[in-house]
Write a protein that holds these residues in place. Structure first.
Motif, mmCIF file in Angstrom:
data_model
loop_
_atom_site.group_PDB
_atom_site.id
_atom_site.type_symbol
_atom_site.label_atom_id
_atom_site.label_comp_id
_atom_site.label_asym_id
_atom_site.label_seq_id
_atom_site.Cartn_x
_atom_site.Cartn_y
_atom_site.Cartn_z
ATOM 1 N N GLU A 1 6.567 1.002 80.686
ATOM 2 C CA GLU A 1 5.293 1.681 80.911
ATOM 3 C C GLU A 1 4.392 1.493 79.690
ATOM 4 N N PRO A 2 3.438 0.581 79.767
ATOM 5 C CA PRO A 2 2.500 0.426 78.654
ATOM 6 C C PRO A 2 1.351 1.435 78.742
ATOM 7 N N GLN B 1 -3.710 6.420 77.065
ATOM 8 C CA GLN B 1 -3.864 6.545 78.512
ATOM 9 C C GLN B 1 -2.908 5.593 79.225
ATOM 10 N N PHE B 2 -2.361 6.069 80.333
ATOM 11 C CA PHE B 2 -1.481 5.233 81.144
ATOM 12 C C PHE B 2 -2.206 3.942 81.518
ATOM 13 N N PHE B 3 -1.518 2.807 81.381
ATOM 14 C CA PHE B 3 -2.109 1.505 81.670
ATOM 15 C C PHE B 3 -1.516 0.892 82.938
ATOM 16 N N ASP B 4 -0.176 0.863 83.018
ATOM 17 C CA ASP B 4 0.494 0.230 84.154
ATOM 18 C C ASP B 4 1.983 0.534 84.057
ATOM 19 N N VAL B 5 2.739 0.061 85.021
ATOM 20 C CA VAL B 5 4.192 0.215 84.980
ATOM 21 C C VAL B 5 4.820 -0.955 85.721
ATOM 22 N N ALA C 1 8.472 -9.002 82.670
ATOM 23 C CA ALA C 1 7.450 -7.962 82.762
ATOM 24 C C ALA C 1 6.742 -7.776 81.421
ATOM 25 N N PHE C 2 7.522 -7.731 80.353
ATOM 26 C CA PHE C 2 6.933 -7.545 79.031
ATOM 27 C C PHE C 2 6.005 -8.708 78.676
ATOM 28 N N GLU C 3 6.425 -9.920 78.928
ATOM 29 C CA GLU C 3 5.591 -11.082 78.595
ATOM 30 C C GLU C 3 4.290 -11.074 79.391
ATOM 31 N N GLU C 4 4.342 -10.597 80.641
ATOM 32 C CA GLU C 4 3.112 -10.487 81.435
ATOM 33 C C GLU C 4 2.152 -9.491 80.794
ATOM 34 N N PHE C 5 2.672 -8.363 80.333
ATOM 35 C CA PHE C 5 1.820 -7.383 79.662
ATOM 36 C C PHE C 5 1.285 -7.939 78.341
ATOM 37 N N ALA C 6 2.152 -8.577 77.561
ATOM 38 C CA ALA C 6 1.742 -9.103 76.260
ATOM 39 C C ALA C 6 0.647 -10.159 76.419
ATOM 40 N N GLN D 1 -3.923 -6.629 75.162
ATOM 41 C CA GLN D 1 -4.632 -5.354 75.266
ATOM 42 C C GLN D 1 -4.272 -4.348 74.174
ATOM 43 N N ASP D 2 -3.471 -4.717 73.182
ATOM 44 C CA ASP D 2 -3.039 -3.794 72.128
ATOM 45 C C ASP D 2 -2.426 -2.537 72.736
ATOM 46 N N LEU D 3 -1.345 -2.731 73.466
ATOM 47 C CA LEU D 3 -0.693 -1.663 74.200
ATOM 48 C C LEU D 3 0.440 -1.020 73.390
ATOM 49 N N ASP D 4 0.713 0.239 73.711
ATOM 50 C CA ASP D 4 1.923 0.909 73.251
ATOM 51 C C ASP D 4 2.882 0.893 74.425
ATOM 52 N N TYR D 5 4.162 0.615 74.150
ATOM 53 C CA TYR D 5 5.147 0.460 75.222
ATOM 54 C C TYR D 5 6.196 1.559 75.179
ATOM 55 N N ALA D 6 6.446 2.137 76.345
ATOM 56 C CA ALA D 6 7.542 3.083 76.534
ATOM 57 C C ALA D 6 8.422 2.500 77.630
ATOM 58 N N ALA D 7 9.654 2.978 77.704
ATOM 59 C CA ALA D 7 10.564 2.498 78.747
ATOM 60 C C ALA D 7 11.547 3.601 79.097
ATOM 61 N N SER D 8 12.125 3.459 80.267
ATOM 62 C CA SER D 8 13.261 4.306 80.642
ATOM 63 C C SER D 8 14.486 3.407 80.629
ATOM 64 N N TYR D 9 15.547 3.882 80.013
ATOM 65 C CA TYR D 9 16.708 3.052 79.706
ATOM 66 C C TYR D 9 17.922 3.446 80.537
ATOM 67 N N HIS D 10 18.802 2.468 80.732
ATOM 68 C CA HIS D 10 20.077 2.699 81.403
ATOM 69 C C HIS D 10 21.196 2.318 80.439
#
Length: 136
Positions: free
Chosen positions: A60-61, A66-70, A88-93, A97-106
């Motif tokens: 989730e960047p 502000q929420f950007f996408d997921v 997914a990460f490379e598509e965002f990078a 857009q100078d994004l901050d990245y969060a994730a949910s982990y398993h």
């Protein structure tokens, strides 16, 4: 292990083995269980997850707080496949857009069941907390 114990142990695992040495940009604007990283550091997070067999349920960047996408894997069973999360990460990078990245982990139970946490003060605090809660 109860759900609460599992969540605490997973948080400790992520802090000790995945997030160490990185700057978590969450300064209290979100739950303290959610870590945010700039692009270069999030790439390190992904490399560490891949090396340790940690899956991601979603990336989730955010932009300017502000929420950007997921992005999520097509199937939860694929969450442990690093191919989806690196793509997914490379598509965002690529959006630059100078994004901050969060994730949910398993973190799989067999990893959390292992007793190989180092003598880290954060983990020791959490371990002692759990042991005290078990006592009557």
């Amino acid at each position: 292990m109860t759900n609460e114990e599992r969540n605490i142990r997973e948080a400790a695992f992520l802090r000790v083995h995945i997030f160490y040495g990185l700057h978590d940009r969450n300064d209290g604007f979100d739950s303290m269980n959610i870590s945010y990283f700039k692009e270069a550091e999030f790439r390190i997070v992904l490399e560490r997850c891949k090396a340790m067999g940690i899956g991601l349920y979603g990336i989730e960047p955010w932009k300017n707080g502000q929420f950007f996408d997921v992005r999520t894997p097509e199937d939860d069973a694929d969450c442990d496949n690093p191919g989806w999360y690196f793509t997914a990460f490379e598509e965002f990078a690529a959006l630059e857009q100078d994004l901050d990245y969060a994730a949910s982990y398993h973190v799989a139970d067999h990893i959390l069941d292992m007793d190989y946490f180092p003598a880290n003060p954060h983990y020791n605090f959490l371990k002692n907390f759990l042991e005290k809660k078990r006592r009557p």
